[in-house]
Design a protein around this motif. Structure first.
Motif, PDB file in Angstrom:
ATOM      1  N   ALA A  38      52.784 -31.768  25.110  1.00 61.91           N
ATOM      2  CA  ALA A  38      53.050 -32.357  23.788  1.00 61.91           C
ATOM      3  C   ALA A  38      54.543 -32.499  23.553  1.00 61.91           C
ATOM      4  O   ALA A  38      54.984 -33.404  22.848  1.00 61.91           O
ATOM      5  CB  ALA A  38      52.431 -31.490  22.696  1.00 61.91           C
ATOM      6  N   GLY A  59      51.473 -38.430  17.127  1.00 66.14           N
ATOM      7  CA  GLY A  59      51.138 -37.825  18.413  1.00 66.14           C
ATOM      8  C   GLY A  59      52.319 -37.675  19.356  1.00 66.14           C
ATOM      9  O   GLY A  59      52.168 -37.221  20.489  1.00 66.14           O
ATOM     10  N   SER A  60      53.525 -38.025  18.898  1.00 62.75           N
ATOM     11  CA  SER A  60      54.680 -37.956  19.801  1.00 62.75           C
ATOM     12  C   SER A  60      55.243 -36.540  19.931  1.00 62.75           C
ATOM     13  O   SER A  60      56.141 -36.311  20.736  1.00 62.75           O
ATOM     14  CB  SER A  60      55.771 -38.932  19.339  1.00 62.75           C
ATOM     15  N   GLY A  61      54.727 -35.607  19.139  1.00 60.72           N
ATOM     16  CA  GLY A  61      55.152 -34.211  19.297  1.00 60.72           C
ATOM     17  C   GLY A  61      56.061 -33.706  18.185  1.00 60.72           C
ATOM     18  O   GLY A  61      56.598 -32.598  18.272  1.00 60.72           O
ATOM     19  N   LYS A  62      56.213 -34.486  17.111  1.00 63.58           N
ATOM     20  CA  LYS A  62      57.131 -34.113  16.030  1.00 63.58           C
ATOM     21  C   LYS A  62      56.749 -32.774  15.397  1.00 63.58           C
ATOM     22  O   LYS A  62      57.583 -31.880  15.274  1.00 63.58           O
ATOM     23  CB  LYS A  62      57.152 -35.206  14.942  1.00 63.58           C
ATOM     24  N   SER A  63      55.486 -32.658  14.992  1.00 63.68           N
ATOM     25  CA  SER A  63      55.077 -31.430  14.298  1.00 63.68           C
ATOM     26  C   SER A  63      55.121 -30.227  15.226  1.00 63.68           C
ATOM     27  O   SER A  63      55.439 -29.109  14.789  1.00 63.68           O
ATOM     28  CB  SER A  63      53.661 -31.579  13.730  1.00 63.68           C
ATOM     29  N   THR A  64      54.810 -30.435  16.490  1.00 70.74           N
ATOM     30  CA  THR A  64      54.847 -29.324  17.446  1.00 70.74           C
ATOM     31  C   THR A  64      56.286 -28.808  17.577  1.00 70.74           C
ATOM     32  O   THR A  64      56.511 -27.594  17.599  1.00 70.74           O
ATOM     33  CB  THR A  64      54.299 -29.766  18.819  1.00 70.74           C
TER      34      THR A  64
HETATM   35  N1  LIG Z   1      46.944 -26.948  19.238  1.00 71.62           N
HETATM   36  C1  LIG Z   1      46.869 -28.056  19.999  1.00 71.62           C
HETATM   37  N2  LIG Z   1      46.026 -28.115  21.067  1.00 71.62           N
HETATM   38  C2  LIG Z   1      45.939 -29.214  21.827  1.00 71.62           C
HETATM   39  N3  LIG Z   1      46.683 -30.328  21.637  1.00 71.62           N
HETATM   40  C3  LIG Z   1      47.535 -30.346  20.593  1.00 71.62           C
HETATM   41  C4  LIG Z   1      47.682 -29.212  19.724  1.00 71.62           C
HETATM   42  N4  LIG Z   1      48.611 -29.514  18.780  1.00 71.62           N
HETATM   43  C5  LIG Z   1      49.027 -30.774  19.054  1.00 71.62           C
HETATM   44  N5  LIG Z   1      48.378 -31.275  20.137  1.00 71.62           N
HETATM   45  C6  LIG Z   1      48.615 -32.592  20.762  1.00 71.62           C
HETATM   46  O1  LIG Z   1      49.999 -32.698  21.015  1.00 71.62           O
HETATM   47  C7  LIG Z   1      50.462 -34.006  20.772  1.00 71.62           C
HETATM   48  C8  LIG Z   1      51.569 -33.973  19.742  1.00 71.62           C
HETATM   49  O2  LIG Z   1      51.041 -33.610  18.487  1.00 71.62           O
HETATM   50  P1  LIG Z   1      51.930 -33.470  17.171  1.00 71.62           P
HETATM   51  O3  LIG Z   1      53.059 -32.545  17.465  1.00 71.62           O
HETATM   52  O4  LIG Z   1      51.041 -33.114  16.048  1.00 71.62           O
HETATM   53  O5  LIG Z   1      52.501 -34.949  16.994  1.00 71.62           O
HETATM   54  P2  LIG Z   1      53.065 -35.718  15.696  1.00 71.62           P
HETATM   55  O6  LIG Z   1      53.436 -34.682  14.682  1.00 71.62           O
HETATM   56  O7  LIG Z   1      54.240 -36.479  16.221  1.00 71.62           O
HETATM   57  O8  LIG Z   1      51.981 -36.630  15.243  1.00 71.62           O
HETATM   58  C9  LIG Z   1      49.240 -34.816  20.346  1.00 71.62           C
HETATM   59  O9  LIG Z   1      48.743 -35.480  21.485  1.00 71.62           O
HETATM   60  C10 LIG Z   1      48.285 -33.757  19.851  1.00 71.62           C
HETATM   61  O10 LIG Z   1      46.951 -34.182  20.016  1.00 71.62           O
END
Ligand SMILES: Nc1ncnc2c1ncn2[C@@H]1O[C@H](COP(=O)(O)OP(=O)(O)O)[C@@H](O)[C@H]1O
Ligand SMILES: [Mg+2]
Length: 331
Positions: A38, A59-64
Motif C-alpha cells: 500500500a 487507494g494510493s496509500g494516503k490514509s495508510t
Molecule cells: N488493513 C488493510 N488491509 C489490506 N489492505 C489495505 C488495508 N488498509 C488499506 N489497504 C489497501 O491499501 C491501499 C491504500 O489504501 P489507503 O491508504 O486507504 O488509500 P487512500 O487513503 O489513498 O485511499 C488500498 O489498495 C487499500 O485497499
C-alpha cells in the motif's frame, strides 16, 4: 532538537498488507499468499510550522501513510522521526503518552470520531483529562477557549454532536484535536465531505490556527485545488509511491511527472452536487498485481520500453530540487 531538524521525517516508509485467503482455502485452491504494497519506500520531511500535502487517487496509500505517521500503524519497513525521535522505538509508557499528546489526527467524517452520547464540552475536554493537562476546575474554561478558537459559541458545549451541521462538527473535531496542545496534526481529507462554501471556511480556520499556534500539518486530499490552497510542499502519490515531491509553486508551475500533469490537465467540472470533480483518464491498476517497471506506464502518454522494464529511481531536478521518479523526465 536543533531548529534545522524537520519536525517530521518519514524515512523509507513501506506498508505491506497480507491479503491472502484463509489457510485452508489457499491449500484447497493451491494458491500462494498474496501481499499488497500500500505504501512503497516513501520519504518526506515536514519543517515545523509548515504543511506537507499528499495528493493521489483513492487507494494510493494516503490514509495508510497518515496512520503510520501518527503511530496508529507500524510500518513494515522504514521509520517515522518526530523531532528526531523514532516514533516506533519509544518503549517507555510515559514517553509514549508524551509523544501522543504532541500528535493529533482529524478525519473526513468527524461524526465517527465524536461520541454521540457525550455533550460537546465533554468531547472537547476529554484529551485535557486524558493527558492530565489541567486541574479539573480549569477544564471548562479551557473548553470555552477552544470553542471560541474554532468559531463556536460557549453554549454549543452543552449540545450533542447530532445537533450540528457537518462543518460545525468538523470544527468540534478540530477543537478536540487542539485540546492537547499538539504540535503536529494529520488531516485526512478533513473537508472532503463538506459543501464547497463550508469547505473553504474550515480550510481558512485551519490556516488561521496554523499561523496562530505554529502548527505543523500533514494534509491529505484527493482534490488538487484544496491541496494548492493549503500546502507548502506537495507529494504526489501513485500506487503507494511518491512519484513527485516539490514545493507548491514549483509543482503547479512546472509539473514534471506525467501523472502530475495528468491530474492537473484533468479539467475540473462541477458534479451533480455542485462540487468540482476531476476526470482522470485510465483506470487505477490492481494494487496486488502492479504493472512492471514504472507502475504508471499503462496510463502514461510517454511510455518507453525502459518504463515497462525498470522501476524509475527518484532523481532531483532544477534549482527548486523537485524529486521525480520518471525515466523520461529530463529537466
Ligand atoms: N488493513 C488493510 N488491509 C489490506 N489492505 C489495505 C488495508 N488498509 C488499506 N489497504 C489497501 O491499501 C491501499 C491504500 O489504501 P489507503 O491508504 O486507504 O488509500 P487512500 O487513503 O489513498 O485511499 C488500498 O489498495 C487499500 O485497499
Ligand atoms: Mg484515505
Amino acid at each position: 532538537m536543533s531548529g534545522d531538524t524537520p519536525l517530521i521525517q518519514a524515512r523509507d516508509l513501506s506498508a505491506v498488507f497480507d491479503v491472502s485467503k484463509p489457510w485452508l482455502n489457499r491449500m484447497l485452491a493451491m494458491e500462494q499468499k498474496r501481499f499488497l504494497t500500500a505504501v512503497d519506500t516513501v520519504d518526506f520531511d515536514i519543517p515545523k510550522g509548515k504543511t506537507f500535502a499528499l495528493v493521489g487517487e483513492s487507494g494510493s496509500g494516503k490514509s495508510t501513510i497518515g496512520r503510520m505517521i501518527v503511530g496508529l500503524q507500524k510500518p513494515t519497513t522504514g521509520q517515522v522521526l518526530i523531532d528526531g525521535q523514532n516514533l516506533f522505538s519509544i518503549t517507555n509508557e510515559k514517553q509514549k503518552l508524551a509523544m501522543r499528546r504532541r500528535i493529533q489526527m482529524i478525519f473526513q467524517s468527524p461524526y465517527a470520531s465524536l461520541n454521540p452520547r457525550w455533550r460537546v464540552k465533554h468531547i472537547i475536554g476529554e484529551p485535557v483529562r486524558a493527558f492530565n493537562l489541567l486541574p479539573s476546575g480549569e477544564i471548562d474554561k479551557r473548553v470555552e477557549e477552544l470553542l471560541d478558537q474554532v468559531g463556536l459559541a460557549k453554549s454549543d458545549g452543552e449540545k450533542f454532536p447530532h445537533e450540528f451541521s457537518g462543518g460545525q462538527r468538523q470544527r468540534i473535531a478540530i477543537a478536540r484535536a487542539l485540546a492537547s496542545n499538539p504540535e503536529f496534526i494529520v488531516c485526512d481529507e478533513p473537508t472532503s465531505a463538506l459543501d464547497v462554501s463550508v469547505q473553504s471556511q474550515v480550510l481558512n480556520l485551519m490556516k488561521a490556527l496554523q499561523r496562530e499556534l505554529g502548527l505543523t500539518y500533514l494534509f491529505i486530499s484527493h482534490d488538487l485545488s484544496v491541496i494548492r490552497y493549503m500546502a507548502d510542499q506537495i507529494g504526489v502519490l501513485y500506487l503507494g509511491r511518491l512519484v513527485e515531491v516539490a514545493d507548491r509553486d514549483t509543482l503547479f508551475d512546472n509539473p514534471r511527472h506525467p501523472y502530475t500533469r495528468m491530474l492537473m490537465d484533468a479539467a475540473p467540472h462541477i458534479d451533480a452536487f455542485g462540487r468540482t470533480a476531476e476526470i482522470v483518464s485510465g483506470e487505477i491498476p490492481d494494487p496486488i498485481n502492479k504493472p512492471s517497471g514504472c507502475s504508471f506506464h499503462p496510463r502514461c502518454e510517454l511510455t518507453a520500453d525502459q518504463c515497462r522494464r525498470e522501476r524509475p529511481e527518484v532523481r532531483v531536478f532544477g534549482p527548486e530540487k523537485a524529486r521525480v521518479a520518471c525515466h523520461l523526465c529530463t529537466a
